[in-house]
Design an enzyme around this catalytic site. Structure first.
Site, mmCIF file in Angstrom:
data_model
loop_
_atom_site.group_PDB
_atom_site.id
_atom_site.type_symbol
_atom_site.label_atom_id
_atom_site.label_comp_id
_atom_site.label_asym_id
_atom_site.label_seq_id
_atom_site.Cartn_x
_atom_site.Cartn_y
_atom_site.Cartn_z
ATOM 1 N N ARG A 18 -6.719 50.967 11.204
ATOM 2 C CA ARG A 18 -7.156 50.551 12.546
ATOM 3 C C ARG A 18 -6.000 50.552 13.544
ATOM 4 O O ARG A 18 -6.137 51.055 14.651
ATOM 5 C CB ARG A 18 -7.823 49.179 12.493
ATOM 6 C CG ARG A 18 -9.205 49.219 11.829
ATOM 7 C CD ARG A 18 -9.796 47.860 11.703
ATOM 8 N NE ARG A 18 -8.945 47.066 10.799
ATOM 9 C CZ ARG A 18 -9.014 45.756 10.659
ATOM 10 N NH1 ARG A 18 -9.863 45.053 11.368
ATOM 11 N NH2 ARG A 18 -8.234 45.128 9.810
ATOM 12 N N ASN A 36 -13.546 47.599 10.938
ATOM 13 C CA ASN A 36 -13.900 47.721 9.528
ATOM 14 C C ASN A 36 -15.363 47.348 9.367
ATOM 15 O O ASN A 36 -15.898 46.524 10.113
ATOM 16 C CB ASN A 36 -13.063 46.772 8.668
ATOM 17 C CG ASN A 36 -11.659 47.274 8.434
ATOM 18 O OD1 ASN A 36 -11.387 48.459 8.520
ATOM 19 N ND2 ASN A 36 -10.754 46.361 8.151
#
Length: 91
Positions: A18, A36
């Site tokens: 990320r 996520n």
């Protein structure tokens, strides 16, 4: 401006994906978000000019050094409402 919704599967959680994608997107002027998912995948909305979008999509196929991308599901999407690229809470 074009937009894509991605679902990235493989070893993509717990490897800095990320944060890596956040840097890639901002470097290329991409708007959207990344998060996520509970099923172990990573989901991202990417929006921007075609060349920049293609550069980030290509980078996502490799991912950061510790990741192992097994597959990416890609679909057309509506661009995000606002500018910038952010990390969203997990879904």
């Amino acid at each position: 401006m074009k937009a894509r919704l991605l679902r990235i599967a493989g070893r993509v959680q717990g490897v800095g994906f990320r944060d890596w994608l956040l840097r890639e997107a901002r470097t290329h002027g991409i708007s959207g978000w990344v998060r996520n998912r509970a099923d172990g995948t990573l989901e991202a909305l990417l929006a921007g000019e075609e060349d920049a979008l293609n550069a980030v999509l290509t980078a996502c196929r490799r991912g950061p050094p510790l990741a192992r991308v097994e597959r990416i599901e890609e679909s057309f999407a509506e661009p995000p409402a606002g500018p910038g690229f952010i990390r969203r809470p997990s879904a």
